[in-house]
Design a protein around this motif. Structure first.
Motif, PDB file in Angstrom:
ATOM      1  N   ASN A  36       0.856  -1.169   0.000  1.00  0.00           N
ATOM      2  CA  ASN A  36       0.000   0.000   0.000  1.00  0.00           C
ATOM      3  C   ASN A  36       0.902   1.232   0.000  1.00  0.00           C
ATOM      4  OD1 ASN A  36      -1.741   2.089   0.521  1.00  0.00           O
ATOM      5  ND2 ASN A  36      -2.826   1.049   2.159  1.00  0.00           N
ATOM      6  N   PRO A  37       0.808   2.082  -1.017  1.00  0.00           N
ATOM      7  CA  PRO A  37       1.704   3.244  -1.089  1.00  0.00           C
ATOM      8  C   PRO A  37       1.365   4.356  -0.097  1.00  0.00           C
ATOM      9  CG  PRO A  37       0.144   3.289  -2.891  1.00  0.00           C
ATOM     10  CD  PRO A  37      -0.072   1.985  -2.162  1.00  0.00           C
ATOM     11  N   GLU A  38       0.250   4.249   0.613  1.00  0.00           N
ATOM     12  CA  GLU A  38      -0.100   5.260   1.601  1.00  0.00           C
ATOM     13  C   GLU A  38       0.922   5.264   2.735  1.00  0.00           C
ATOM     14  OE1 GLU A  38      -2.718   7.503   1.738  1.00  0.00           O
ATOM     15  OE2 GLU A  38      -3.128   6.909  -0.318  1.00  0.00           O
ATOM     16  N   ALA A  39       1.149   6.430   3.307  1.00  0.00           N
ATOM     17  CA  ALA A  39       2.055   6.540   4.447  1.00  0.00           C
ATOM     18  C   ALA A  39       1.442   5.848   5.663  1.00  0.00           C
ATOM     19  CB  ALA A  39       2.325   8.010   4.756  1.00  0.00           C
ATOM     20  N   HIS A  40       2.267   5.199   6.452  1.00  0.00           N
ATOM     21  CA  HIS A  40       1.845   4.524   7.669  1.00  0.00           C
ATOM     22  C   HIS A  40       2.783   4.949   8.786  1.00  0.00           C
ATOM     23  CE1 HIS A  40      -0.017   2.192   4.572  1.00  0.00           C
ATOM     24  NE2 HIS A  40      -0.614   1.405   5.427  1.00  0.00           N
ATOM     25  N   ALA A  41       2.303   4.821  10.009  1.00  0.00           N
ATOM     26  CA  ALA A  41       3.159   5.189  11.137  1.00  0.00           C
ATOM     27  C   ALA A  41       2.852   4.299  12.336  1.00  0.00           C
ATOM     28  CB  ALA A  41       2.934   6.650  11.526  1.00  0.00           C
ATOM     29  N   ASP A  42       3.862   3.990  13.075  1.00  0.00           N
ATOM     30  CA  ASP A  42       3.710   3.344  14.364  1.00  0.00           C
ATOM     31  C   ASP A  42       3.949   4.435  15.401  1.00  0.00           C
ATOM     32  OD1 ASP A  42       3.252   0.789  13.395  1.00  0.00           O
ATOM     33  OD2 ASP A  42       5.378   0.337  13.265  1.00  0.00           O
ATOM     34  N   TRP A  43       2.854   4.999  15.879  1.00  0.00           N
ATOM     35  CA  TRP A  43       2.947   6.084  16.831  1.00  0.00           C
ATOM     36  C   TRP A  43       3.325   5.572  18.211  1.00  0.00           C
ATOM     37  CZ3 TRP A  43       2.236  11.164  15.668  1.00  0.00           C
ATOM     38  CH2 TRP A  43       1.566  11.485  14.488  1.00  0.00           C
ATOM     39  N   PRO A  44       4.138   6.321  18.937  1.00  0.00           N
ATOM     40  CA  PRO A  44       4.309   5.988  20.351  1.00  0.00           C
ATOM     41  C   PRO A  44       3.010   6.339  21.082  1.00  0.00           C
ATOM     42  CG  PRO A  44       5.428   8.044  19.846  1.00  0.00           C
ATOM     43  CD  PRO A  44       4.913   7.490  18.540  1.00  0.00           C
ATOM     44  N   SER A  45       2.828   5.811  22.239  1.00  0.00           N
ATOM     45  CA  SER A  45       1.659   6.112  23.059  1.00  0.00           C
ATOM     46  C   SER A  45       2.167   6.433  24.463  1.00  0.00           C
ATOM     47  CB  SER A  45       0.711   4.918  23.076  1.00  0.00           C
ATOM     48  OG  SER A  45      -0.443   5.238  23.798  1.00  0.00           O
ATOM     49  N   TYR A  46       2.255   7.729  24.754  1.00  0.00           N
ATOM     50  CA  TYR A  46       2.835   8.155  26.018  1.00  0.00           C
ATOM     51  C   TYR A  46       1.794   8.222  27.126  1.00  0.00           C
ATOM     52  CZ  TYR A  46       6.629   9.763  22.986  1.00  0.00           C
ATOM     53  OH  TYR A  46       7.638   9.827  22.073  1.00  0.00           O
ATOM     54  N   PRO A  47       2.190   7.909  28.362  1.00  0.00           N
ATOM     55  CA  PRO A  47       1.311   8.191  29.499  1.00  0.00           C
ATOM     56  C   PRO A  47       1.043   9.702  29.550  1.00  0.00           C
ATOM     57  CG  PRO A  47       3.154   6.802  30.163  1.00  0.00           C
ATOM     58  CD  PRO A  47       3.436   7.267  28.765  1.00  0.00           C
ATOM     59  N   PHE A  48      -0.036  10.083  30.201  1.00  0.00           N
ATOM     60  CA  PHE A  48      -0.511  11.461  30.176  1.00  0.00           C
ATOM     61  C   PHE A  48       0.558  12.488  30.537  1.00  0.00           C
ATOM     62  CE2 PHE A  48      -3.187  14.881  32.214  1.00  0.00           C
ATOM     63  CZ  PHE A  48      -3.593  15.439  31.022  1.00  0.00           C
ATOM     64  N   GLU A  49       1.245  12.293  31.653  1.00  0.00           N
ATOM     65  CA  GLU A  49       2.240  13.288  32.079  1.00  0.00           C
ATOM     66  C   GLU A  49       3.425  13.355  31.118  1.00  0.00           C
ATOM     67  OE1 GLU A  49       3.240  13.211  36.223  1.00  0.00           O
ATOM     68  OE2 GLU A  49       1.133  13.216  36.822  1.00  0.00           O
ATOM     69  N   GLN A  50       3.829  12.226  30.575  1.00  0.00           N
ATOM     70  CA  GLN A  50       4.930  12.223  29.605  1.00  0.00           C
ATOM     71  C   GLN A  50       4.489  12.888  28.299  1.00  0.00           C
ATOM     72  OE1 GLN A  50       6.613   8.354  28.898  1.00  0.00           O
ATOM     73  NE2 GLN A  50       8.292   9.165  27.693  1.00  0.00           N
ATOM     74  N   LEU A  51       3.259  12.641  27.890  1.00  0.00           N
ATOM     75  CA  LEU A  51       2.710  13.299  26.703  1.00  0.00           C
ATOM     76  C   LEU A  51       2.719  14.812  26.893  1.00  0.00           C
ATOM     77  CD1 LEU A  51       1.165  13.297  23.978  1.00  0.00           C
ATOM     78  CD2 LEU A  51      -0.928  12.944  25.294  1.00  0.00           C
ATOM     79  N   LEU A  52       2.277  15.240  28.059  1.00  0.00           N
ATOM     80  CA  LEU A  52       2.236  16.673  28.354  1.00  0.00           C
ATOM     81  C   LEU A  52       3.637  17.285  28.356  1.00  0.00           C
ATOM     82  CD1 LEU A  52       0.245  18.902  28.962  1.00  0.00           C
ATOM     83  CD2 LEU A  52       0.467  18.363  31.392  1.00  0.00           C
ATOM     84  N   SER A  53       4.630  16.539  28.845  1.00  0.00           N
ATOM     85  CA  SER A  53       5.998  17.074  28.898  1.00  0.00           C
ATOM     86  C   SER A  53       6.597  17.245  27.493  1.00  0.00           C
ATOM     87  CB  SER A  53       6.897  16.169  29.748  1.00  0.00           C
ATOM     88  OG  SER A  53       7.190  14.961  29.062  1.00  0.00           O
ATOM     89  N   ARG A  54       6.059  16.565  26.505  1.00  0.00           N
ATOM     90  CA  ARG A  54       6.554  16.662  25.128  1.00  0.00           C
ATOM     91  C   ARG A  54       5.730  17.642  24.284  1.00  0.00           C
ATOM     92  NH1 ARG A  54       9.669  12.100  23.520  1.00  0.00           N
ATOM     93  NH2 ARG A  54      10.031  10.713  25.261  1.00  0.00           N
ATOM     94  N   THR A  55       4.751  18.273  24.901  1.00  0.00           N
ATOM     95  CA  THR A  55       3.774  19.101  24.203  1.00  0.00           C
ATOM     96  C   THR A  55       4.075  20.579  24.377  1.00  0.00           C
ATOM     97  OG1 THR A  55       2.070  17.408  24.508  1.00  0.00           O
ATOM     98  CG2 THR A  55       1.309  19.639  24.109  1.00  0.00           C
ATOM     99  N   ASP A  56       3.959  21.348  23.288  1.00  0.00           N
ATOM    100  CA  ASP A  56       4.076  22.803  23.366  1.00  0.00           C
ATOM    101  C   ASP A  56       2.730  23.446  23.668  1.00  0.00           C
ATOM    102  OD1 ASP A  56       6.833  22.854  22.766  1.00  0.00           O
ATOM    103  OD2 ASP A  56       6.407  22.739  20.622  1.00  0.00           O
ATOM    104  N   VAL A  57       1.665  22.874  23.101  1.00  0.00           N
ATOM    105  CA  VAL A  57       0.335  23.449  23.288  1.00  0.00           C
ATOM    106  C   VAL A  57      -0.721  22.353  23.229  1.00  0.00           C
ATOM    107  CG1 VAL A  57       0.021  24.008  20.832  1.00  0.00           C
ATOM    108  CG2 VAL A  57      -1.235  25.295  22.535  1.00  0.00           C
ATOM    109  N   VAL A  58      -1.714  22.485  24.121  1.00  0.00           N
ATOM    110  CA  VAL A  58      -2.924  21.668  24.050  1.00  0.00           C
ATOM    111  C   VAL A  58      -4.046  22.664  23.794  1.00  0.00           C
ATOM    112  CG1 VAL A  58      -4.482  20.071  25.223  1.00  0.00           C
ATOM    113  CG2 VAL A  58      -2.021  20.011  25.724  1.00  0.00           C
ATOM    114  N   ALA A  59      -4.809  22.425  22.738  1.00  0.00           N
ATOM    115  CA  ALA A  59      -5.831  23.398  22.377  1.00  0.00           C
ATOM    116  C   ALA A  59      -7.068  22.725  21.803  1.00  0.00           C
ATOM    117  CB  ALA A  59      -5.269  24.395  21.358  1.00  0.00           C
ATOM    118  N   LEU A  60      -8.188  23.392  21.992  1.00  0.00           N
ATOM    119  CA  LEU A  60      -9.430  23.027  21.316  1.00  0.00           C
ATOM    120  C   LEU A  60      -9.385  23.757  19.983  1.00  0.00           C
ATOM    121  CD1 LEU A  60     -12.280  21.703  21.485  1.00  0.00           C
ATOM    122  CD2 LEU A  60     -13.091  23.907  22.363  1.00  0.00           C
TER     123      LEU A  60
END
Length: 167
Positions: A36-60
């Motif tokens: 399949n020529p479509e792009a695919h990714a294996d995303w990491p899945s961080y726990p909430f606090e680790q996700l937040l530490s890697r984030t510049d902005v959380v927005a609606l």
């Protein structure tokens, strides 16, 4: 005699090779995955606090427009630039409009999300595979480890506020 033996062995190997080729082609599993020529990714899945530490902005945000395959043809990797209208910043700072660069699982025009974003250069990017939470009728479904469930935007903002390290 050697020539006859060599010719006979060559004929046997040629016939055997042709038989094997025809057999393998004829018995290929039609349910087997195909390229399949479509792009695919294996995303990491961080726990909430680790996700937040890697984030510049959380927005609606609401997706106002998208531009599929904006790069030159020599890149050949399908992608999308999505223009996001920032409705509410829940963490960090962001201008009223940001451009999200995506290779997979595109955001759709008109939809509203809570997104965990990081900025690199001119574009914003999703931090992990749980960084784009669809807002459906005012409810956000989170699959973030340590923060799974359905939340209103206000409930999610309260959870986020509790997780932000105190200075």
């Amino acid at each position: 005699m050697k020539k006859l033996l060599l010719a006979s062995l060559s004929a046997v190997f040629l016939a055997g090779g042709m038989f094997a080729f025809v057999y393998l082609i004829g018995n290929a599993d039609p349910a087997a995955p195909k390229f399949n020529p479509e792009a695919h990714a294996d995303w990491p899945s961080y726990p909430f606090e680790q996700l937040l530490s890697r984030t510049d902005v959380v927005a609606l945000v609401t997706v106002s427009k998208t531009d599929k395959n904006p790069r030159p043809m020599d890149d050949r990797i399908p992608s999308q630039l999505a223009t996001l209208q920032v409705k509410q910043v829940l963490y960090g700072t962001a201008p009223s409009e940001v451009v999200l660069d995506q290779a997979v699982e595109y955001a759709k025009p008109g939809e509203t999300y809570v997104m965990f974003l990081t900025k690199h250069g001119d574009y914003y990017y999703e931090v992990d595979g749980n960084s784009k939470l669809l807002n459906t009728n005012g409810i956000i479904r989170s699959n973030i480890p340590d923060l799974k469930g359905d939340f209103t935007v206000d409930q999610f903002a309260a959870q986020l506020k509790q997780a932000i390290p105190k200075k």
